[in-house]
Design an enzyme around this catalytic site. Structure first.
Site, PDB file in Angstrom:
ATOM      1  N   CYS A 228     -46.486 -38.066 -17.326  1.00 23.23           N
ATOM      2  CA  CYS A 228     -45.676 -37.200 -16.480  1.00 23.23           C
ATOM      3  C   CYS A 228     -45.437 -37.912 -15.160  1.00 23.23           C
ATOM      4  CB  CYS A 228     -46.389 -35.869 -16.255  1.00 23.23           C
ATOM      5  SG  CYS A 228     -45.543 -34.737 -15.136  1.00 23.23           S
TER       6      CYS A 228
ATOM      7  N   ASN B 171     -51.412 -45.892 -11.304  1.00 21.69           N
ATOM      8  CA  ASN B 171     -50.454 -46.283 -12.338  1.00 21.69           C
ATOM      9  C   ASN B 171     -49.125 -45.551 -12.205  1.00 21.69           C
ATOM     10  OD1 ASN B 171     -52.072 -48.197 -13.628  1.00 21.69           O
ATOM     11  ND2 ASN B 171     -53.095 -46.636 -14.873  1.00 21.69           N
TER      12      ASN B 171
ATOM     13  N   HIS C   9     -48.393 -42.385 -12.423  1.00 31.11           N
ATOM     14  CA  HIS C   9     -48.149 -41.160 -13.181  1.00 31.11           C
ATOM     15  C   HIS C   9     -49.165 -40.105 -12.763  1.00 31.11           C
ATOM     16  CE1 HIS C   9     -50.616 -43.324 -16.536  1.00 31.11           C
ATOM     17  NE2 HIS C   9     -51.425 -42.666 -15.742  1.00 31.11           N
TER      18      HIS C   9
END
Length: 414
Positions: free
Chosen positions: A312, A275, A277
């Site tokens: 993040c 994804n 991240h």
């Protein structure tokens, strides 16, 4: 009773199937066994036909998935219909066909210096079994655990909270079973739970629970659950919990005055998942790097709770903050005094000694008298004007048995 143990199933046409036994290869076409055993679970004769049909359809009921213009269908073989047995991953459906159980051997690269599985390995196994559960369900599209309805709505899963409680760590070469299932969490969320237990004894090593919500893949904002996705998921919900929590304990936010800090952490390309991240396991690694060395050497992590605030990315600079929930020196002195005085004071007339002699054993006694050490954690991005929270965390640590200095006259139950 005629029982055949299946260790590997090879797909053949529906008219026949092959069972590889521990001692020899046997081809069955007309004569069927009364019972079969898969990963230690015995299925009655009524289930033999079900297994046979699953094996026969293994190469038939799979989708052709195209990712980034590449046809990976022949390499992935993602099922488009529910499967009951996963011979390649040593998995099968349980709980009436809606839960999933996978048998796993702890490998050498999953353990630490003490030959026990690391926390990172356990978290990776939880993620792997969860994805395999979705794989077996026939709902998996080309996303990271996303269903077909989620893909049509540009949605992906993100975890909002996770808790893991570990009583014992499996050792290198040990065979464990991991059960996982899902349930409802409010109107727009989903709960996923796990149990890790010994295949040989059924003893539970660890429990875990998590809460998941949906995020739009393009806008990166949280989304309500569309009705078509709800219709996909609801038939799989189970009303049971691995960890019972009436009111989860709130994790406070740390500030710059935290006792331990690790700054300028930079995600690497290898830290990103499908994804795009940072993977959840990397967050835990950053947190544990702030734990003092003397705690890591003498204690084992017994519990961790994570509350996720935002994702993040690869361009973020991260700070890891850590604060003990009580003074560590006082805690260590109290623990040593409490353990030593209690164990030295054991007598045949004491309730503790009586419990040990009557079958509790020294391990049970030690479990009861240990004082866990707890730390509060915060991961945040470093910004020019403000820092944004990524995840809050809490860890609990109990003293390793090998580092507890027990008196030589300690009574040990057999």
């Amino acid at each position: 009773m005629n029982i055949t143990t299946i260790t590997t199933i090879v797909s053949y046409p529906a008219s026949a199937y092959v069972v590889r036994c521990c001692s020899k290869h046997e081809r069955h076409s007309k004569q069927q066994p009364n019972n079969i055993m898969i990963n230690g679970t015995t299925l009655r004769s009524s289930a033999v036909k079900v297994v046979e049909s699953v094996v026969a359809s293994t190469t038939l009921d799979h989708s052709v998935v195209t990712v980034n213009g590449n046809n990976n269908g022949q390499r992935q073989n993602i099922p488009t219909k529910k499967q009951l047995v996963d011979p390649h991953r040593q998995g099968l459906m349980v709980e009436g066909g809606v839960g999933y159980r996978q048998t796993i051997v702890i490998r050498s690269y999953e353990v630490g210096p003490d030959k026990t599985a690391t926390l990172e390995s356990i978290l990776n196994l939880l993620q792997e079994t969860a994805l395999n559960h979705v794989w077996m369900s026939g709902l998996l599209g080309d996303g990271f655990g996303a269903t077909h309805g989620m893909i049509r709505n540009d949605l992906i899963w993100v975890v909002s909270r996770m808790q893991v409680l570990i009583d014992y760590y499996p050792i290198w070469g040990e065979v464990v079973e991991i059960d996982t299932w899902v349930g409802a969490s409010g109107k727009n969320g989903m709960r996923r739970d796990w149990l890790i237990k010994s295949q040989a004894t059924g003893h539970i090593f660890a429990r875990a629970t998590s809460t998941w919500v949906m995020m739009n893949r393009k806008t990166r904002r949280l989304s309500k659950m569309p009705e078509e996705v709800r219709d996909e998921l609801v038939p799989w919900f189970i009303e049971k919990q691995a960890i019972e929590e009436e009111a989860p304990e709130k994790i406070v936010k740390l500030n710059k005055q935290a006792k331990y800090m690790n700054s300028d952490l930079k995600p690497k390309r290898s830290d990103l998942d499908m994804n795009q991240h940072v993977n959840n396991v990397k967050y835990v690694r950053w947190m544990l790097e702030t734990i003092p060395d003397h705690v890591l050497e003498n204690h084992q992590l017994s519990g961790i709770t994570l509350e996720y605030r935002r994702e993040c990315g690869s361009a973020d600079i991260v700070e890891s903050l850590c604060e003990p929930e009580e003074d560590e020196m006082v805690s260590n002195l109290m623990e040593q005094h409490y353990n030593t005085s209690l164990l030295n004071g054991l007598s045949l007339a004491s309730s503790s000694a009586a419990e040990i002699i009557n079958g509790g054993g020294v391990l049970t006694c030690i479990d009861q008298i240990q004082r866990p050490i707890r730390y509060t954690h915060l991961l945040q991005t470093k910004g020019e004007k403000q820092n944004d929270e990524i995840v809050r965390g809490r860890t609990s640590w109990k003293r390793k048995l090998s580092t507890m200095h027990l008196p030589p006259n300690t009574i040990c139950g057999m």
